[in-house]
Design a protein around this motif. Structure first.
Motif, PDB file in Angstrom:
ATOM      1  N   SER A  73      30.536 -18.449  -2.178  1.00 53.95           N
ATOM      2  CA  SER A  73      31.291 -19.332  -1.279  1.00 53.95           C
ATOM      3  C   SER A  73      32.513 -18.625  -0.699  1.00 53.95           C
ATOM      4  CB  SER A  73      31.758 -20.598  -2.015  1.00 53.95           C
ATOM      5  OG  SER A  73      30.670 -21.383  -2.445  1.00 53.95           O
ATOM      6  N   ILE A  74      32.920 -17.511  -1.312  1.00 54.01           N
ATOM      7  CA  ILE A  74      34.169 -16.867  -0.855  1.00 54.01           C
ATOM      8  C   ILE A  74      34.035 -15.409  -0.412  1.00 54.01           C
ATOM      9  CG2 ILE A  74      35.646 -18.428  -2.191  1.00 54.01           C
ATOM     10  CD1 ILE A  74      36.037 -16.296  -4.291  1.00 54.01           C
ATOM     11  N   PHE A  75      32.907 -14.767  -0.749  1.00 52.87           N
ATOM     12  CA  PHE A  75      32.781 -13.340  -0.419  1.00 52.87           C
ATOM     13  C   PHE A  75      31.695 -13.044   0.613  1.00 52.87           C
ATOM     14  CE2 PHE A  75      34.206 -13.007  -5.026  1.00 52.87           C
ATOM     15  CZ  PHE A  75      35.503 -12.632  -4.727  1.00 52.87           C
ATOM     16  N   ILE A 126      32.187  -5.832  -1.427  1.00 53.29           N
ATOM     17  CA  ILE A 126      32.884  -6.954  -0.791  1.00 53.29           C
ATOM     18  C   ILE A 126      33.723  -6.424   0.371  1.00 53.29           C
ATOM     19  CG2 ILE A 126      34.657  -8.738  -1.101  1.00 53.29           C
ATOM     20  CD1 ILE A 126      33.686  -8.900  -4.065  1.00 53.29           C
ATOM     21  N   VAL A 127      33.501  -6.989   1.563  1.00 54.71           N
ATOM     22  CA  VAL A 127      34.283  -6.570   2.729  1.00 54.71           C
ATOM     23  C   VAL A 127      35.139  -7.727   3.252  1.00 54.71           C
ATOM     24  CG1 VAL A 127      32.800  -4.695   3.498  1.00 54.71           C
ATOM     25  CG2 VAL A 127      32.285  -7.040   4.212  1.00 54.71           C
ATOM     26  N   ALA A 180      25.317 -10.812   3.606  1.00 56.57           N
ATOM     27  CA  ALA A 180      25.627  -9.392   3.807  1.00 56.57           C
ATOM     28  C   ALA A 180      25.661  -9.072   5.292  1.00 56.57           C
ATOM     29  CB  ALA A 180      24.578  -8.535   3.103  1.00 56.57           C
ATOM     30  N   LEU A 181      26.719  -8.396   5.716  1.00 55.55           N
ATOM     31  CA  LEU A 181      26.862  -8.059   7.133  1.00 55.55           C
ATOM     32  C   LEU A 181      25.772  -7.081   7.572  1.00 55.55           C
ATOM     33  CD1 LEU A 181      30.738  -7.712   7.449  1.00 55.55           C
ATOM     34  CD2 LEU A 181      29.312  -9.766   7.475  1.00 55.55           C
ATOM     35  N   ASP A 224      21.990 -10.316   0.366  1.00 56.66           N
ATOM     36  CA  ASP A 224      21.952  -9.257  -0.653  1.00 56.66           C
ATOM     37  C   ASP A 224      22.430  -9.840  -1.986  1.00 56.66           C
ATOM     38  OD1 ASP A 224      21.665  -6.744  -1.785  1.00 56.66           O
ATOM     39  OD2 ASP A 224      23.131  -5.742  -0.498  1.00 56.66           O
ATOM     40  N   ILE A 225      22.442  -8.969  -3.002  1.00 55.94           N
ATOM     41  CA  ILE A 225      22.995  -9.359  -4.303  1.00 55.94           C
ATOM     42  C   ILE A 225      24.389  -8.754  -4.436  1.00 55.94           C
ATOM     43  CG2 ILE A 225      22.770  -9.072  -6.813  1.00 55.94           C
ATOM     44  CD1 ILE A 225      20.674 -10.950  -5.705  1.00 55.94           C
ATOM     45  N   LEU A 226      25.324  -9.566  -4.878  1.00 57.12           N
ATOM     46  CA  LEU A 226      26.686  -9.103  -5.151  1.00 57.12           C
ATOM     47  C   LEU A 226      26.823  -9.003  -6.668  1.00 57.12           C
ATOM     48  CD1 LEU A 226      29.710  -8.621  -4.646  1.00 57.12           C
ATOM     49  CD2 LEU A 226      29.983 -11.103  -4.395  1.00 57.12           C
TER      50      LEU A 226
END
Lengths: 255, 255
Positions: B107-109, B116-117, B143-144, B149-151
């Protein structure tokens, strides 16, 4: 993009703790599936019988006062209960092959006096752009004034309408729209098919911790500046479909 | 404030789907309770046997390609599975009267190339300020570069260390720290009590979708610029207590 509010009393029976109206939510998902992916969607749901009992038991609206340990634990328990309701809804949507995605309201919003005063919607924008249907929910939230508080689903709808500018906002309720009096108490209550200013209404259909119909209308009129607003009965088959198509159903707000 | 990473293999058995090491998490909570509220905490946990099977089944790391409907649904399912593991941890903490509070990483990244960008930590700061213990988790993320993607939990730890500047970062693993070789494969593997530069290590103790020990160390060295970093065995009673006190345990990174 269309913003839909699933009223707590539509998806859950407020008088039966932890009850979930699965068939109603299935039908709502099916009606959304008529339009997705040609149309984008974002949903917000209320607390129903998951959020309200916890919020009341721990008196979250009072703020971070008194027995702070108990308050903090109650605050977290209320959020976890909301996540459970949210999971039930997400699962129904996934079963219907709709890519609903859970976003935790309390992870992105800060509030003051019950209103959102800080909220990052960048992730929401991206989720919609990638074809997801974000589903947020009324939630506990960090409050600048009281430390902690309850953030209502209606406040979230109001904020998202301003930030994301949907073409339409549709409120699903457990009555046919906005009446001149509470239709659950007055048999002669008249449905208002179109309203152009905030009417004086007597009481609310069902009382909850987040304010009832007058608050809802006040917020809705703020939104009506930006987009079409409908109030419809979410329990009646075909209503959501009609509102999405722009056909006559329930109550419509017009400036 | 201390940042703790609960490794997926500490809280869950990676070989048994949806397994939860409740007793281990209870003990970890008890050791944190020795220091809270005098010390503040923020936790991040890995996917364990909740996140990885879903992430693999739907090949989330591949990005938003191929059967997009299936991909989106798998992305959401993986997140919901992580929320379930997170709920189990939150409940243990609440039982121990620790005010853990769930924050959804996705929800935040926003991420790019696994890093993390974009990430708004304002809500996290406020939660800590109000006495809560935020618990985040390795998660699916927009993911940009690849759409989705997986974080990894380790990436989150790395980002939070930079943004929140904790006094200490403690990684809980299922081995005693960093070895010169994989201790699960080599009996003569030697524990490195203190390391000052990234060593050349052979393979990882357990393979997961998010990279293993070499990645972990690379990220940890970035953090070590800002604060003390420990790698300890989270399954051994008293280890976390010692690391919080700054006593000799596991592997410590020093520049």
């Amino acid at each position: 993009m269309i913003l839909i509010k699933l009223g707590g009393s539509v998806i859950s029976d407020k008088n039966v703790p932890y009850s979930f109206n699965k068939e109603v939510v299935e039908r709502i998902a099916e009606e959304i599936a008529h339009f997705y992916p040609a149309e984008g969607f974002i949903l917000v749901h209320g607390g129903g019988s998951f959020g309200h009992p916890n919020a009341k038991e721990y008196n979250i609206r009072e703020g971070l006062v008194g027995d702070m340990e108990r308050k903090r634990i109650g605050f977290s328990k209320t959020h976890q209960a909301m996540l459970k309701l949210n999971d039930l809804i997400i699962q129904v949507f996934l079963e219907k092959r709709l890519p609903a995605y859970s976003v935790s309201s309390s992870s992105i919003f800060l509030i003051e006096n019950g209103h959102i005063v800080y909220g990052d919607v960048e992730v929401l924008r991206r989720l919609i752009e990638k074809g997801f249907i974000p589903i947020l929910f009324g939630d506990t939230a960090i409050a600048l004034d009281k430390g902690i508080d309850i953030l209502s689903g209606d406040q979230i709808v109001s904020y998202l309408a301003k930030m994301l500018k949907p073409s339409k906002v549709i409120f699903l309720m457990d009555v046919d729209g906005i009446y001149d009096k509470n239709p659950k108490e007055h048999k002669d209550a008249k449905l208002l098919e179109e309203i152009k200013e905030i009417p004086e209404l007597e009481g609310s259909a069902g009382v909850d911790v987040t304010g009832g119909i007058n608050n809802k209308l006040k917020e809705a009129f703020k939104i009506a500046k930006y987009c079409d607003v409908y109030f419809i009965n979410g329990k009646v088959k075909g209503n959501l479909d009609k509102a999405i198509r722009g056909e006559k159903v329930g109550t419509r707000l017009r400036f």
